[in-house]
Design a protein around this motif. Structure first.
Motif, PDB file in Angstrom:
ATOM      1  N   ILE A   1       0.914  -1.245   0.035  1.00 45.29           N
ATOM      2  CA  ILE A   1       0.044   0.217  -0.021  1.00 45.29           C
ATOM      3  C   ILE A   1       0.810   1.277  -0.026  1.00 45.29           C
ATOM      4  CG2 ILE A   1      -1.823   1.317   1.289  1.00 45.29           C
ATOM      5  CD1 ILE A   1      -2.568  -1.625   2.250  1.00 45.29           C
TER       6      ILE A   1
ATOM      7  N   ILE B   1      -3.657   2.987   8.202  1.00 44.76           N
ATOM      8  CA  ILE B   1      -3.331   1.881   7.345  1.00 44.76           C
ATOM      9  C   ILE B   1      -2.540   0.638   8.198  1.00 44.76           C
ATOM     10  CG2 ILE B   1      -2.431   1.077   5.240  1.00 44.76           C
ATOM     11  CD1 ILE B   1      -3.251   3.792   4.013  1.00 44.76           C
TER      12      ILE B   1
ATOM     13  N   SER C   1      -4.405  -1.012  10.736  1.00 42.11           N
ATOM     14  CA  SER C   1      -5.659  -1.810  10.515  1.00 42.11           C
ATOM     15  C   SER C   1      -5.315  -3.077   9.454  1.00 42.11           C
ATOM     16  CB  SER C   1      -6.831  -0.950   9.580  1.00 42.11           C
ATOM     17  OG  SER C   1      -5.820  -0.673   8.212  1.00 42.11           O
TER      18      SER C   1
ATOM     19  N   TRP D   1      -4.070  -5.411  12.143  1.00 42.88           N
ATOM     20  CA  TRP D   1      -5.381  -6.041  12.995  1.00 42.88           C
ATOM     21  C   TRP D   1      -5.981  -7.064  12.191  1.00 42.88           C
ATOM     22  CZ3 TRP D   1     -10.698  -4.004  14.199  1.00 42.88           C
ATOM     23  CH2 TRP D   1     -11.091  -4.578  15.276  1.00 42.88           C
TER      24      TRP D   1
ATOM     25  N   VAL E   1     -11.428  14.412  -0.860  1.00 41.07           N
ATOM     26  CA  VAL E   1     -10.010  14.958  -0.997  1.00 41.07           C
ATOM     27  C   VAL E   1      -9.386  14.659  -2.059  1.00 41.07           C
ATOM     28  CG1 VAL E   1      -7.848  14.804   0.223  1.00 41.07           C
ATOM     29  CG2 VAL E   1      -9.667  14.622   1.662  1.00 41.07           C
TER      30      VAL E   1
ATOM     31  N   LEU F   1      -5.435   7.589  -6.038  1.00 35.82           N
ATOM     32  CA  LEU F   1      -4.920   8.178  -4.981  1.00 35.82           C
ATOM     33  C   LEU F   1      -5.879   7.887  -3.740  1.00 35.82           C
ATOM     34  CD1 LEU F   1      -5.029  11.928  -6.135  1.00 35.82           C
ATOM     35  CD2 LEU F   1      -3.081  10.411  -6.215  1.00 35.82           C
TER      36      LEU F   1
ATOM     37  N   PRO G   1      -5.938   3.435  -1.978  1.00 35.48           N
ATOM     38  CA  PRO G   1      -5.263   3.033  -1.038  1.00 35.48           C
ATOM     39  C   PRO G   1      -5.811   3.664   0.530  1.00 35.48           C
ATOM     40  CG  PRO G   1      -3.807   3.710  -2.848  1.00 35.48           C
ATOM     41  CD  PRO G   1      -5.091   4.064  -3.105  1.00 35.48           C
ATOM     42  N   LEU G   2      -6.400   4.825   0.309  1.00 33.24           N
ATOM     43  CA  LEU G   2      -6.592   5.407   1.502  1.00 33.24           C
ATOM     44  C   LEU G   2      -7.964   4.832   2.128  1.00 33.24           C
ATOM     45  CD1 LEU G   2      -5.773   9.296   0.967  1.00 33.24           C
ATOM     46  CD2 LEU G   2      -4.386   7.463   1.936  1.00 33.24           C
TER      47      LEU G   2
ATOM     48  N   VAL H   1      -8.501   1.650   2.410  1.00 29.83           N
ATOM     49  CA  VAL H   1      -8.013   0.386   2.854  1.00 29.83           C
ATOM     50  C   VAL H   1      -8.612   0.169   4.461  1.00 29.83           C
ATOM     51  CG1 VAL H   1      -6.119  -1.241   3.904  1.00 29.83           C
ATOM     52  CG2 VAL H   1      -5.912  -0.070   1.648  1.00 29.83           C
ATOM     53  N   PRO H   2      -8.315   0.997   5.232  1.00 28.69           N
ATOM     54  CA  PRO H   2      -8.946   0.880   6.484  1.00 28.69           C
ATOM     55  C   PRO H   2     -10.184   0.683   6.661  1.00 28.69           C
ATOM     56  CG  PRO H   2      -7.314   2.729   6.539  1.00 28.69           C
ATOM     57  CD  PRO H   2      -7.487   2.221   5.432  1.00 28.69           C
TER      58      PRO H   2
ATOM     59  N   ILE I   1     -11.522  -2.465   5.692  1.00 32.31           N
ATOM     60  CA  ILE I   1     -10.715  -4.091   6.527  1.00 32.31           C
ATOM     61  C   ILE I   1     -11.776  -3.886   7.812  1.00 32.31           C
ATOM     62  CG2 ILE I   1      -9.281  -4.381   8.447  1.00 32.31           C
ATOM     63  CD1 ILE I   1      -7.098  -3.515   6.236  1.00 32.31           C
ATOM     64  N   LEU I   2     -11.973  -2.441   8.268  1.00 28.82           N
ATOM     65  CA  LEU I   2     -12.819  -2.665   9.460  1.00 28.82           C
ATOM     66  C   LEU I   2     -14.360  -2.802   9.155  1.00 28.82           C
ATOM     67  CD1 LEU I   2     -11.365   0.553  11.103  1.00 28.82           C
ATOM     68  CD2 LEU I   2     -11.266  -1.560  11.801  1.00 28.82           C
TER      69      LEU I   2
ATOM     70  N   GLU J   1     -16.997 -11.172  11.636  1.00 27.87           N
ATOM     71  CA  GLU J   1     -16.833 -11.578  12.962  1.00 27.87           C
ATOM     72  C   GLU J   1     -18.237 -11.965  13.590  1.00 27.87           C
ATOM     73  OE1 GLU J   1     -13.969 -10.625  15.876  1.00 27.87           O
ATOM     74  OE2 GLU J   1     -13.400 -11.422  14.080  1.00 27.87           O
TER      75      GLU J   1
ATOM     76  N   ALA K   1     -16.011  -4.213  18.371  1.00 29.19           N
ATOM     77  CA  ALA K   1     -14.718  -3.542  18.193  1.00 29.19           C
ATOM     78  C   ALA K   1     -14.741  -2.780  16.673  1.00 29.19           C
ATOM     79  CB  ALA K   1     -13.810  -4.536  18.377  1.00 29.19           C
ATOM     80  N   HIS K   2     -15.160  -3.663  15.775  1.00 31.69           N
ATOM     81  CA  HIS K   2     -15.159  -3.022  14.464  1.00 31.69           C
ATOM     82  C   HIS K   2     -15.948  -1.743  14.412  1.00 31.69           C
ATOM     83  CE1 HIS K   2     -13.400  -7.051  13.761  1.00 31.69           C
ATOM     84  NE2 HIS K   2     -12.951  -6.489  12.512  1.00 31.69           N
TER      85      HIS K   2
ATOM     86  N   LEU L   1     -14.391   1.197  16.050  1.00 30.20           N
ATOM     87  CA  LEU L   1     -13.466   1.615  15.493  1.00 30.20           C
ATOM     88  C   LEU L   1     -13.676   2.614  14.204  1.00 30.20           C
ATOM     89  CD1 LEU L   1     -10.391  -0.731  15.880  1.00 30.20           C
ATOM     90  CD2 LEU L   1     -10.227   1.300  16.578  1.00 30.20           C
TER      91      LEU L   1
ATOM     92  N   LEU M   1     -13.007   6.298  13.391  1.00 29.86           N
ATOM     93  CA  LEU M   1     -12.206   6.872  12.053  1.00 29.86           C
ATOM     94  C   LEU M   1     -13.364   7.901  11.587  1.00 29.86           C
ATOM     95  CD1 LEU M   1     -11.162   4.082   9.764  1.00 29.86           C
ATOM     96  CD2 LEU M   1      -9.870   5.689  11.224  1.00 29.86           C
TER      97      LEU M   1
ATOM     98  N   LEU N   1     -12.762  11.189  13.634  1.00 29.25           N
ATOM     99  CA  LEU N   1     -11.444  11.925  13.038  1.00 29.25           C
ATOM    100  C   LEU N   1     -11.539  12.556  11.635  1.00 29.25           C
ATOM    101  CD1 LEU N   1      -8.522   9.253  13.599  1.00 29.25           C
ATOM    102  CD2 LEU N   1      -8.687  11.712  14.612  1.00 29.25           C
TER     103      LEU N   1
ATOM    104  N   ALA O   1      -8.770  19.198   4.576  1.00 28.12           N
ATOM    105  CA  ALA O   1      -7.761  19.051   3.263  1.00 28.12           C
ATOM    106  C   ALA O   1      -8.538  19.294   2.279  1.00 28.12           C
ATOM    107  CB  ALA O   1      -7.342  17.541   3.499  1.00 28.12           C
TER     108      ALA O   1
END
Lengths: 269, 65, 222
Positions: A136, A175, A178, A181, C148, C166, C169-170, C172-173, C176-177, C184, C193-194, C197, C201, C204, C212
């Motif tokens: 990544i 990233i 995560s 995890w 952004v 661009l 890749p951002l 990804v989190p 995943i979550l 789960e 938990a997921h 989180l 995010l 934030l 931005a």
């Protein structure tokens, strides 16, 4: 001491160019010496690993390139902050000069990781947390370079890419965690790379020496690339004329102007 | 530690992976340095030619004036 | 100022809703991408169930990506964006409102459709609830991050492909979550938990991403 160094002096292109000219031979030399020392220790002093045999010797370039890949991205973000805050053009020149080398280092760490994985895990690619986040990171580098190049207006492209680098650097830890995890939840599906169980002092020394070599190499390459970049961007400025024509004609731009003035007088009389 | 050149090159049976890593590492770093040196020379040559031409034009203009 | 932003929100939502075509295209895209997976993987429900959460989430990611070009594109071309930048309130707030409008009109339909698509892939009961919940928390984040990228690539030739490079890749989190939470539940665990989180995010992203976006818009409009 820190304050006495004229930081801003070297943010002007001609001074930077002069400094880079003086620094690069030393950086090249240092990289070569550390590299040779690292390879010697890595191949002739460090013993084979009792589990992985000689395949672990890939570590001496895998870990340094992985570290450099991350470190250079942080540096790019740092230069981007400097560029966006103070509008120092050389900061952007350094940032974009570092990017290809950072991407190369990241690619090399993936390549060596795959070749290390083949004998260790029996496969070239596993969705290991570290390999995945390194991949990544490579995408982030590609995006940064692509955006920098895509905007026709160089100043705007530089600002947009700098902003992207900042957004990226805020996201890198998110990233990373995560992916870490994600990987720990799917533990059963792949193998995790554990560090060499007992790392001998000589192994550690070889790794540090190779890291130093990679660092000096990257610094030398980045300074050289920044020089070329600066020449291209500042093509119309007097210092570029001095740099390119000064040496061969034994005079700088000022004497050239004087000469043309002489010529003018001559013609008139 | 190594009993000879052959033993060293065999890398304890891991030759393809170890030399594949080090080989690509060396080739890409050298390639990057060579390409950069070439680009530097090209840029310097191009800019030098341009500057010379501009200066020659200047001199000619002055002469004609 | 509040009134002004509210008017902007209403304008943006009604613009997207009026141009029914655009909204429907994105929703149709979401459904079609999801439908392609059974055709590619095979109709066995056990396999589809395994990949189901990931499939729905990846489809949501891609749908969000294709919808983003319109986020600032039209306003940029007809000059509205420059007017918006002159409003007597921070550009970051304007950006946040535009992202909110984008999510209300394009993110919400995805959330509403997701249980149906999840069901067709063999998910059931609680899994569907968590899938929808994870999308409720995750899709605003996709819109925020995407904004952004959309602002950075505004007015560029070939901006679409560049934007994907661009933004993805951002994403990804969030991916995943979001899909992790459903997985789960599938294995009888809790998804707290997921989801927390994802919420973190979002907490934030809501204050940071508009800053931005505003920065990127200023670069483009300069």
């Amino acid at each position: 001491m820190f304050r006495k160094i004229p930081w801003f002096k070297f943010s002007s292109p001609p001074n930077f160019y002069w400094l880079a000219d003086r620094l690069t031979p030393w950086l090249w030399g240092g990289a070569a010496i550390l590299g040779i020392m690292g390879l010697y220790v890595g191949f002739f002093v460090a013993p084979p690993d009792y589990q992985q045999g000689d395949s672990y010797r890939i570590m001496f370039i895998h870990v340094p390139t992985a570290w450099m890949g991350m470190f250079i991205y942080l540096l790019i973000a740092l230069y981007s902050v400097i560029f966006l805050t103070w509008r120092i053009k050389m900061a952007d020149v350094m940032a974009i000069a570092l990017a290809p080398t950072g991407a190369l280092m990241t690619f090399l760490s993936l390549w060596t990781g795959a070749l290390w994985g083949a004998p260790t895990w029996g496969t070239y690619w596993v969705w290991d947390a570290r390999l995945t986040s390194t991949l990544i990171l490579l995408f982030l580098y590609l995006g940064y370079m692509a955006l920098h190049a895509a905007v026709d207006d160089r100043e705007k492209g530089a600002r947009a890419a700098s902003l992207l680098a900042l957004v990226g650097v805020v996201n890198v830890p998110i990233i990373y965690f995560s992916v870490e995890w994600w990987h720990s939840l799917h533990q059963g599906m792949s193998v995790t790379l554990t560090d060499a169980p007992s790392m001998a002092a000589s192994m550690f020394a070889a790794m540090l020496l190779m890291t130093g070599a990679c660092w000096l190499y990257s610094a030398a390459i980045a300074l050289r690339r920044a020089q070329v970049e600066a020449l291209e961007r500042e093509a119309g400025n007097p210092w570029v004329q001095d740099e390119l024509l000064g040496a061969e004609e034994g005079g700088d731009a000022a004497t050239a102007a004087e000469a043309s003035g002489d010529l003018q007088r001559e013609v008139r009389s | 530690m190594w009993s000879g050149v052959g033993d060293f090159l065999a890398m304890g049976g891991y030759a393809p992976w170890v030399w594949g890593s080090y080989g690509v590492f060396a080739v890409l770093l050298i390639l990057e340095a060579v390409l950069l040196a070439r680009r530097r020379r090209q840029v310097r040559d191009r800019l030098t030619r341009r500057l010379r031409r501009e200066r020659a034009d200047q001199v000619r203009e002055v002469r004609e004036a | 100022m509040g009134k002004m932003l509210w008017a902007l929100l209403k304008r943006d939502v009604s613009l997207i809703v009026m141009r029914r075509q655009d909204g429907l295209t994105v929703v149709a895209f979401f459904v079609i991408v999801t439908t392609l997976f059974p055709l590619g993987v095979g109709p066995e429900l056990e396999i589809l169930r395994e990949v189901g959460p990931g499939v729905v989430w990846v489809a949501a990611l891609l749908a969000s990506l294709v919808s983003l070009e319109r986020l600032f594109g039209d306003d940029y071309r007809d000059g509205t964006l420059e007017q918006l930048a002159l409003l007597p309130c921070p550009l970051a707030l304007v950006a946040l409102v535009k992202v909110a409008a984008h999510w209300v009109s394009l993110g919400v339909p995805l959330v509403l459709l997701s249980p149906l698509l999840g069901y067709s892939l063999g998910l059931e009961g609680m899994e569907l609830v968590i899938l929808a919940l994870s999308l409720v928390l995750g899709t605003p984040m996709l819109s925020l991050i995407g904004a952004v990228g959309a602002a950075l690539t505004l007015g560029l030739r070939g901006g679409g492909a560049l934007m994907a490079l661009l933004i993805l890749p951002l994403y990804v989190p969030v991916l995943i979550l979001g899909s992790g939470g459903v997985v789960e539940v599938m294995y009888g665990e809790a998804a707290h938990a997921h989801l927390s989180l994802l919420g973190a995010l979002l907490a934030l992203g809501v204050p940071l991403a508009p800053l931005a976006v505003a920065g990127a818009l200023r670069i483009v409009l300069d």
